[in-house]
Scaffold this active site. Structure first.
Site, PDB file in Angstrom:
ATOM      1  N   HIS A  88      46.610  25.301  39.863  1.00 59.24           N
ATOM      2  CA  HIS A  88      47.277  24.221  39.108  1.00 59.24           C
ATOM      3  C   HIS A  88      47.702  23.084  40.035  1.00 59.24           C
ATOM      4  O   HIS A  88      47.700  21.921  39.628  1.00 59.24           O
ATOM      5  CB  HIS A  88      48.509  24.743  38.372  1.00 59.24           C
ATOM      6  CG  HIS A  88      48.213  25.428  37.085  1.00 59.24           C
ATOM      7  ND1 HIS A  88      47.587  24.797  36.031  1.00 59.24           N
ATOM      8  CD2 HIS A  88      48.475  26.695  36.670  1.00 59.24           C
ATOM      9  CE1 HIS A  88      47.472  25.648  35.021  1.00 59.24           C
ATOM     10  NE2 HIS A  88      47.992  26.803  35.390  1.00 59.24           N
TER      11      HIS A  88
ATOM     12  N   HIS B 160      46.062  31.640  40.699  1.00 54.69           N
ATOM     13  CA  HIS B 160      46.051  30.896  39.432  1.00 54.69           C
ATOM     14  C   HIS B 160      47.044  29.731  39.511  1.00 54.69           C
ATOM     15  O   HIS B 160      46.704  28.595  39.150  1.00 54.69           O
ATOM     16  CB  HIS B 160      46.413  31.849  38.285  1.00 54.69           C
ATOM     17  CG  HIS B 160      46.480  31.206  36.952  1.00 54.69           C
ATOM     18  ND1 HIS B 160      45.578  31.493  35.943  1.00 54.69           N
ATOM     19  CD2 HIS B 160      47.352  30.293  36.416  1.00 54.69           C
ATOM     20  CE1 HIS B 160      45.896  30.780  34.869  1.00 54.69           C
ATOM     21  NE2 HIS B 160      46.968  30.055  35.133  1.00 54.69           N
ATOM     22  N   GLU B 161      48.258  30.015  40.006  1.00 56.35           N
ATOM     23  CA  GLU B 161      49.276  28.956  40.089  1.00 56.35           C
ATOM     24  C   GLU B 161      48.904  27.895  41.122  1.00 56.35           C
ATOM     25  O   GLU B 161      49.092  26.702  40.891  1.00 56.35           O
ATOM     26  CB  GLU B 161      50.658  29.554  40.380  1.00 56.35           C
ATOM     27  CG  GLU B 161      51.176  30.463  39.291  1.00 56.35           C
ATOM     28  CD  GLU B 161      51.045  29.892  37.880  1.00 56.35           C
ATOM     29  OE1 GLU B 161      51.361  28.700  37.659  1.00 56.35           O
ATOM     30  OE2 GLU B 161      50.608  30.634  36.980  1.00 56.35           O
TER      31      GLU B 161
ATOM     32  N   CYS C  23      46.625  31.166  30.104  1.00 56.27           N
ATOM     33  CA  CYS C  23      47.421  30.110  30.716  1.00 56.27           C
ATOM     34  C   CYS C  23      48.315  29.488  29.654  1.00 56.27           C
ATOM     35  O   CYS C  23      47.863  29.244  28.528  1.00 56.27           O
ATOM     36  CB  CYS C  23      46.482  29.065  31.315  1.00 56.27           C
ATOM     37  SG  CYS C  23      47.333  27.699  32.123  1.00 56.27           S
TER      38      CYS C  23
END
Length: 186
Positions: A160, A156-157, A113
């Site tokens: 966030h 993954h995004e 990341c």
């Protein structure tokens, strides 16, 4: 253009916040943010420009990673062959995973990341396939199916945007635990 100094690092509270929905039509500020998020990925994936601007290469960058708590992330999964179009390229706004496979997938080398400077070893189990609903910069709605690497990048995004980091998913007692049912993506 965002540089590494603009990327918020692990420990900053914005990375643990629930991001706010983005309204349409996009404000000039939000449109610039979308453009800048994608520009980072394009430049970071060009070896010469990446070196010139001292960037870390990325395939995804979420607004919270540049200090903006909004439901927006850029994703650029390059093609395997340089001459082909990217596997997935868009700014995903207000994304929602509407369905996901029971089968899990993980990257054999683990995940990294731009906001996490240290190496955190371990498998990050995620859905191997997802159906993603999102809006693009023009407000158009998209519903797409993704599998394997592009699915993992989008998850993954999206993490966030909900205040999670990849290492939250790693088994603390046994970071390289395998169930035998998962797909490993190289």
């Amino acid at each position: 253009m965002f540089l590494m100094k603009d990327i918020v690092r692990d420990g900053d509270p914005v990375l643990r916040q629930q991001a706010q929905q983005v309204s349409f039509p996009l404000s000039d500020e939000d449109r610039k943010l979308a453009d800048d998020l994608m520009e980072y990925l394009i430049v970071s994936q060009d070896p010469e420009l990446c070196k010139k601007y001292q960037l870390r290469a990325g395939v995804g960058l979420a607004a919270p990673q540049v200090g903006v708590s909004k439901m927006m992330a850029s994703v650029l999964v390059p093609a395997e062959n340089e001459d082909d179009k990217p596997v997935f390229k868009d700014v995903i706004i207000n994304p929602v995973i509407v369905s996901s496979s029971v089968q899990r997938g993980a990257l054999t080398e683990g995940e990294g990341c731009l906001s996490v400077d240290k190496d955190v070893p371990g498998y990050v189990p995620r859905a191997a396939r997802i159906t993603l609903k999102y809006q693009d910069v023009d407000g158009n709605e998209h519903k797409i199916r993704l599998k394997n690497y592009p699915a993992i990048v989008c998850q993954h995004e999206i993490d966030h945007l909900h205040g999670s980091l990849f290492y939250d998913h790693i088994n603390k007692e046994d970071p390289f635990h395998r169930t035998g049912d998962e797909i490993f993506i190289y």
